[in-house]
Structures are given as structure tokens and as C-alpha cells.
Design a protein around this motif. Structure first.
Motif, PDB file in Angstrom:
ATOM      1  N   GLY A   2       2.979  -5.073  -2.001  1.00  0.00           N
ATOM      2  CA  GLY A   2       3.756  -5.307  -3.213  1.00  0.00           C
ATOM      3  C   GLY A   2       3.860  -4.090  -4.110  1.00  0.00           C
ATOM      4  O   GLY A   2       3.883  -4.226  -5.326  1.00  0.00           O
ATOM      5  N   GLY A   3       3.871  -2.898  -3.532  1.00  0.00           N
ATOM      6  CA  GLY A   3       3.969  -1.681  -4.321  1.00  0.00           C
ATOM      7  C   GLY A   3       2.660  -1.242  -4.946  1.00  0.00           C
ATOM      8  O   GLY A   3       2.620  -0.308  -5.740  1.00  0.00           O
ATOM      9  N   GLU A   4       1.574  -1.882  -4.597  1.00  0.00           N
ATOM     10  CA  GLU A   4       0.260  -1.563  -5.139  1.00  0.00           C
ATOM     11  C   GLU A   4      -0.675  -1.199  -3.995  1.00  0.00           C
ATOM     12  O   GLU A   4      -0.560  -1.737  -2.899  1.00  0.00           O
ATOM     13  CB  GLU A   4      -0.274  -2.790  -5.894  1.00  0.00           C
ATOM     14  N   GLU A   5      -1.613  -0.276  -4.252  1.00  0.00           N
ATOM     15  CA  GLU A   5      -2.600   0.083  -3.243  1.00  0.00           C
ATOM     16  C   GLU A   5      -3.860  -0.748  -3.438  1.00  0.00           C
ATOM     17  O   GLU A   5      -4.313  -0.952  -4.564  1.00  0.00           O
ATOM     18  CB  GLU A   5      -2.945   1.571  -3.320  1.00  0.00           C
ATOM     19  N   PHE A   6      -4.416  -1.212  -2.323  1.00  0.00           N
ATOM     20  CA  PHE A   6      -5.654  -1.981  -2.329  1.00  0.00           C
ATOM     21  C   PHE A   6      -6.692  -1.234  -1.507  1.00  0.00           C
ATOM     22  O   PHE A   6      -6.377  -0.651  -0.477  1.00  0.00           O
ATOM     23  CB  PHE A   6      -5.428  -3.380  -1.739  1.00  0.00           C
TER      24      PHE A   6
END
Length: 198
Positions: A91-95
Motif C-alpha cells: 500500500g505504498g508503505e514499507e514494512f
């Protein structure tokens, strides 16, 4: 059956939120209820309005609509080549995903709620490092790991912000000892560990 499940859920959430004594009363009068389900497929953003100009705003985005079509879509990669520290995108975020022997630790896992996407992420993780099952002979399936992740999300979403257990539920540890455990099992484990430390 639904009534007993609702009562059990209420009891579990009461204990998780710190209540020591829970009393339930049940109204047995007949009544008719109607449930309306409204599906949501959009990204949801939650923000709190500040009460003054200096108050900080707590904001996070929960992804609850399928964004993935395959495990490769997350771009899971080892950040340093040591097989321990990993990053994936969602979703456009890094985890961040930390691998230790027979354990994947996913930071801020509560933000990912779509069950199909969680399953694909678990498939990506075990394709790199499979996790032994509780018997230490076979390996955990992605479906079982996704179930555990979902249990953490349920706990995180239902615990009050004041609960000390909420911070434990925001990340998920997908390890051998938690194979097949549901929310009730996690509650009992937590209560057992509290009794042993008293």
C-alpha cells in the motif's frame, strides 16, 4: 450460538482490557434484529482532530481491501544480505520483517487487515524462510500463519488504548509455539504468564 459467542468475546475483551471481575446479565425477551452489511473497498485513514495547536495527531492507515495478486507483489528483500532483516512494500508503505530461527516478526502488522493479502504475504515469507510447526517436524502453512496474524489484528482493534497488551498486539510474531492458537488461547497464555510473575 451467536449470543454465547458474543458473551465470550465480551468476557475476553474485558479481561484483556484489565477488568478483574466481569458480570453479565442476559435479557431473554424475544426481539427481531436486522443486520446490514456495507462492504468497504477503499483505503481508510483515521485522524484525530487536535484540541489545541500544540497537540500531536495520531494517524495511521489501515489497508483492508485486497491490493495483492501474488506473493511477489510485496517485493520482499533482504536489506543486508545476512538473511535476517527484510523489508516489503504494501500500500505504498514499507514494512519491516525480522527473521530469527523459526520466527518472523512483522512490525506494525496491525495496519494490514485484508485476509487475502495477509495470506500472500505469509506465502512470501515462508518461501524465503519456512517456520517449523509446533511439533518441530513439519512446517507451518501460510493459512495458519495468516490466521495467527488475524488474531493479533483482532486483539489490537478491540483492546483499549490504555491496555498494556495493545502494544504487544501491534506486531505479530509468526513462530512455532503459536501454531493454531486463537484469541482465547493467547488470552489464556497471557493470564498464565501474569500468574507466574506474581
Amino acid at each position: 450460538m451467536k449470543k454465547q459467542l458474543a458473551l465470550l468475546s465480551a468476557a475476553v475483551m474485558s479481561v484483556l482490557s484489565g477488568c478483574n471481575k466481569v458480570t453479565f446479565t442476559e435479557n431473554t425477551a424475544a426481539m427481531t434484529t436486522e443486520a446490514v452489511t456495507v462492504p468497504t473497498t477503499e483505503e481508510a485513514t483515521t485522524t484525530a482532530a487536535p484540541t489545541d495547536a500544540t497537540e500531536s495527531i495520531t494517524e495511521y492507515t489501515a489497508y483492508d481491501a485486497s491490493l495483492l495478486s501474488s506473493p511477489e507483489d510485496i517485493g520482499l528483500h533482504d536489506t543486508d544480505g545476512n538473511g535476517v532483516d527484510y523489508i516489503f512494500s504494501y500500500g505504498g508503505e514499507e514494512f519491516f520483517a525480522l527473521y530469527e530461527p523459526d520466527n518472523w516478526h512483522i512490525t506494525d502488522s496491525y495496519k494490514i487487515e485484508d485476509e487475502d493479502d495477509i495470506l500472500l504475504i505469509c506465502q512470501a515469507l515462508i518461501s524465503v524462510h519456512p517456520i517449523h510447526s509446533a511439533d518441530m517436524q513439519s512446517y507451518r502453512a501460510a493459512e495458519d500463519m495468516a490466521f495467527e496474524w488475524h488474531q493479533h489484528n483482532l486483539a489490537y482493534n478491540h483492546l483499549p488504548d490504555s491496555s498494556e497488551w495493545k502494544s504487544n498486539a501491534k506486531d505479530v510474531d509468526l513462530d512455532s509455539k503459536d501454531e493454531g492458537k486463537g484469541l482465547f488461547n493467547f488470552l489464556m497464555d497471557r493470564l498464565d504468564s501474569n500468574e507466574q510473575t506474581e
